[in-house]
Design an enzyme around this catalytic site. Sequence first.
Site, mmCIF file in Angstrom:
data_model
loop_
_atom_site.group_PDB
_atom_site.id
_atom_site.type_symbol
_atom_site.label_atom_id
_atom_site.label_comp_id
_atom_site.label_asym_id
_atom_site.label_seq_id
_atom_site.Cartn_x
_atom_site.Cartn_y
_atom_site.Cartn_z
ATOM 1 N N LYS A 13 0.834 -1.216 0.000
ATOM 2 C CA LYS A 13 0.000 0.000 0.000
ATOM 3 C C LYS A 13 0.865 1.260 0.000
ATOM 4 O O LYS A 13 0.652 2.170 -0.789
ATOM 5 C CB LYS A 13 -0.935 0.022 1.233
ATOM 6 C CG LYS A 13 -1.836 -1.195 1.358
ATOM 7 C CD LYS A 13 -2.706 -1.136 2.603
ATOM 8 C CE LYS A 13 -1.959 -1.146 3.913
ATOM 9 N NZ LYS A 13 -1.247 -2.404 4.207
ATOM 10 N N ARG A 88 -9.852 0.706 8.512
ATOM 11 C CA ARG A 88 -9.416 -0.645 8.883
ATOM 12 C C ARG A 88 -10.467 -1.399 9.660
ATOM 13 O O ARG A 88 -10.250 -2.565 10.006
ATOM 14 C CB ARG A 88 -8.179 -0.536 9.761
ATOM 15 C CG ARG A 88 -6.866 -0.719 9.021
ATOM 16 C CD ARG A 88 -5.806 -0.478 10.052
ATOM 17 N NE ARG A 88 -4.628 -1.246 9.900
ATOM 18 C CZ ARG A 88 -3.519 -0.774 9.303
ATOM 19 N NH1 ARG A 88 -3.514 0.388 8.725
ATOM 20 N NH2 ARG A 88 -2.452 -1.506 9.292
ATOM 21 N N ARG A 127 11.927 -5.231 4.809
ATOM 22 C CA ARG A 127 11.631 -3.803 4.584
ATOM 23 C C ARG A 127 12.566 -2.894 5.390
ATOM 24 O O ARG A 127 12.862 -3.157 6.552
ATOM 25 C CB ARG A 127 10.191 -3.499 4.985
ATOM 26 C CG ARG A 127 9.920 -1.994 4.976
ATOM 27 C CD ARG A 127 8.475 -1.654 4.993
ATOM 28 N NE ARG A 127 7.791 -2.139 6.173
ATOM 29 C CZ ARG A 127 6.483 -2.020 6.350
ATOM 30 N NH1 ARG A 127 5.746 -1.446 5.427
ATOM 31 N NH2 ARG A 127 5.916 -2.487 7.434
ATOM 32 N N ARG A 160 11.351 -0.963 10.945
ATOM 33 C CA ARG A 160 10.247 -0.626 11.841
ATOM 34 C C ARG A 160 10.184 -1.585 13.020
ATOM 35 O O ARG A 160 10.415 -2.780 12.854
ATOM 36 C CB ARG A 160 8.928 -0.690 11.055
ATOM 37 C CG ARG A 160 8.407 0.670 10.687
ATOM 38 C CD ARG A 160 7.294 0.603 9.705
ATOM 39 N NE ARG A 160 6.118 -0.137 10.147
ATOM 40 C CZ ARG A 160 4.988 -0.206 9.448
ATOM 41 N NH1 ARG A 160 4.891 0.436 8.314
ATOM 42 N NH2 ARG A 160 3.958 -0.908 9.886
ATOM 43 N N ARG A 171 -0.384 -8.898 13.263
ATOM 44 C CA ARG A 171 -0.972 -7.872 12.395
ATOM 45 C C ARG A 171 -1.807 -8.527 11.294
ATOM 46 O O ARG A 171 -2.867 -8.018 10.914
ATOM 47 C CB ARG A 171 0.138 -7.002 11.781
ATOM 48 C CG ARG A 171 0.723 -6.007 12.775
ATOM 49 C CD ARG A 171 2.106 -5.539 12.389
ATOM 50 N NE ARG A 171 2.160 -4.838 11.126
ATOM 51 C CZ ARG A 171 3.269 -4.675 10.408
ATOM 52 N NH1 ARG A 171 4.424 -5.166 10.843
ATOM 53 N NH2 ARG A 171 3.241 -4.023 9.279
HETATM 54 P P1 AP5 Z 1 4.854 -1.565 1.825
HETATM 55 O O1 AP5 Z 1 4.451 -0.782 0.627
HETATM 56 O O2 AP5 Z 1 5.611 -0.856 2.889
HETATM 57 O O3 AP5 Z 1 3.591 -2.336 2.418
HETATM 58 P P2 AP5 Z 1 2.302 -1.804 3.168
HETATM 59 O O4 AP5 Z 1 1.119 -2.483 2.596
HETATM 60 O O5 AP5 Z 1 2.280 -0.297 3.187
HETATM 61 O O6 AP5 Z 1 2.590 -2.416 4.590
HETATM 62 P P3 AP5 Z 1 2.547 -1.809 6.069
HETATM 63 O O7 AP5 Z 1 3.287 -2.772 6.929
HETATM 64 O O8 AP5 Z 1 3.021 -0.390 6.101
HETATM 65 O O9 AP5 Z 1 1.069 -1.886 6.351
HETATM 66 P P4 AP5 Z 1 0.397 -1.969 7.696
HETATM 67 O O10 AP5 Z 1 -0.989 -1.843 7.263
HETATM 68 O O11 AP5 Z 1 0.729 -3.133 8.552
HETATM 69 O O12 AP5 Z 1 1.093 -0.767 8.515
HETATM 70 P P5 AP5 Z 1 0.604 0.699 8.871
HETATM 71 O O13 AP5 Z 1 1.798 1.565 8.868
HETATM 72 O O14 AP5 Z 1 -0.574 1.098 8.077
HETATM 73 O O15 AP5 Z 1 5.705 -2.824 1.310
HETATM 74 C C1 AP5 Z 1 6.307 -3.717 2.227
HETATM 75 C C2 AP5 Z 1 7.690 -4.138 1.702
HETATM 76 O O16 AP5 Z 1 7.530 -4.896 0.497
HETATM 77 C C3 AP5 Z 1 8.603 -2.959 1.313
HETATM 78 O O17 AP5 Z 1 9.910 -3.298 1.690
HETATM 79 C C4 AP5 Z 1 8.466 -2.844 -0.213
HETATM 80 O O18 AP5 Z 1 9.671 -2.389 -0.810
HETATM 81 C C5 AP5 Z 1 8.186 -4.296 -0.616
HETATM 82 N N1 AP5 Z 1 7.275 -4.400 -1.748
HETATM 83 C C6 AP5 Z 1 6.171 -3.626 -2.005
HETATM 84 N N2 AP5 Z 1 5.547 -4.044 -3.126
HETATM 85 C C7 AP5 Z 1 6.255 -5.109 -3.582
HETATM 86 C C8 AP5 Z 1 6.106 -5.963 -4.726
HETATM 87 N N3 AP5 Z 1 5.092 -5.799 -5.593
HETATM 88 N N4 AP5 Z 1 7.016 -6.975 -4.871
HETATM 89 C C9 AP5 Z 1 8.049 -7.125 -3.991
HETATM 90 N N5 AP5 Z 1 8.249 -6.334 -2.909
HETATM 91 C C10 AP5 Z 1 7.356 -5.337 -2.706
HETATM 92 O O19 AP5 Z 1 0.101 0.487 10.369
HETATM 93 C C11 AP5 Z 1 0.976 0.213 11.434
HETATM 94 C C12 AP5 Z 1 0.213 0.164 12.740
HETATM 95 O O20 AP5 Z 1 -0.397 1.446 12.999
HETATM 96 C C13 AP5 Z 1 -0.949 -0.831 12.805
HETATM 97 O O21 AP5 Z 1 -0.524 -2.133 13.164
HETATM 98 C C14 AP5 Z 1 -1.838 -0.188 13.868
HETATM 99 O O22 AP5 Z 1 -1.345 -0.428 15.160
HETATM 100 C C15 AP5 Z 1 -1.686 1.293 13.573
HETATM 101 N N6 AP5 Z 1 -2.688 1.789 12.600
HETATM 102 C C16 AP5 Z 1 -2.443 2.308 11.364
HETATM 103 N N7 AP5 Z 1 -3.596 2.652 10.757
HETATM 104 C C17 AP5 Z 1 -4.596 2.341 11.620
HETATM 105 C C18 AP5 Z 1 -6.000 2.432 11.549
HETATM 106 N N8 AP5 Z 1 -6.633 2.920 10.460
HETATM 107 N N9 AP5 Z 1 -6.718 2.012 12.621
HETATM 108 C C19 AP5 Z 1 -6.119 1.546 13.737
HETATM 109 N N10 AP5 Z 1 -4.773 1.403 13.858
HETATM 110 C C20 AP5 Z 1 -4.021 1.804 12.801
#
Ligand code: AP5
Length: 215
Positions: A13, A88, A127, A160, A171
């Site tokens: 994402k 979410r 990552r 991270r 997660r």
């Molecule tokens: P990346 O693009 O970073 O993946 P992502 O989907 O953004 O993953 P996240 O881990 O950031 O998502 P998340 O939803 O767990 O975390 P968030 O920060 O929102 O890609 C991942 C890796 O793969 C990278 O190294 C990239 O280079 C590689 N890659 C990408 N595409 C690829 C491809 N096609 N092929 C190969 N490699 C690839 O949330 C973190 C925490 O915050 C949550 O756990 C929660 O505690 C809190 N939080 C955030 N939002 C909310 C909400 N709305 N409600 C409640 N709590 C929340």
Amino acid sequence: MKIVLLGPPGAGKGTQAAMLVKRFGIPQISTGDMLRLAVSEKSPMGIKAKEYMDAGDLVPDEVVIGIVRERLQADDCAAGFILDGFPRTLQQADALKQVLADLDKQLDAVVSLQVEVEALVARLTGRRSCVECGKGFHLQYDPPAADGSCTECGGKLIQRDDDCEATIRNRMQVYQQQTAPLEDYYSKQGLLTVVDGMADISTVQSEIVAALSGS
Ligand code: AP5
Ligand code: ZN
């Protein structure tokens, strides 16, 4: 264009949102990034959010809805935005609908990235992100400079706190229980497009852009 990117942790994402920002000139709204900033600043909200994030659990709805409501009112969201990691839960999705209705807006599309579980684990454990400019990398799939630094600014890369395997697994479970039902929610509203997120980064981007051009 007003878009939501859905998908499990590591689906891509953030990577895809950053590319869409460059292409369409609209802001990325990442609740994860906003919460991590609050944690690093040790604000009252950040202190509260940290324990949930470290465990891989969701931060309470009212906290996250509050920050998104405020962010969507900013001038730079007038022409559109890319929501990354929000909504979410069903409660967040209902709140988003209401916030947008109050602003006389509605979503154009919801893109759900589908990626197999073991690929997600490999993506998250490899990552890294730049401590200076925030650019994301993967040690294998999107590698940094030869000396291990950021290709954009030469900054140092960090991992991270929630990218350790035990937290990653939690997660993913949280995603299945609380976020996956949103696919059905948005499908019923005719907004959902499913994109194969297993392809390489640029292919996924092309598929998202193709899907958006039809919405
Ligand atoms: P990346 O693009 O970073 O993946 P992502 O989907 O953004 O993953 P996240 O881990 O950031 O998502 P998340 O939803 O767990 O975390 P968030 O920060 O929102 O890609 C991942 C890796 O793969 C990278 O190294 C990239 O280079 C590689 N890659 C990408 N595409 C690829 C491809 N096609 N092929 C190969 N490699 C690839 O949330 C973190 C925490 O915050 C949550 O756990 C929660 O505690 C809190 N939080 C955030 N939002 C909310 C909400 N709305 N409600 C409640 N709590 C929340
Ligand atoms: Zn950098």
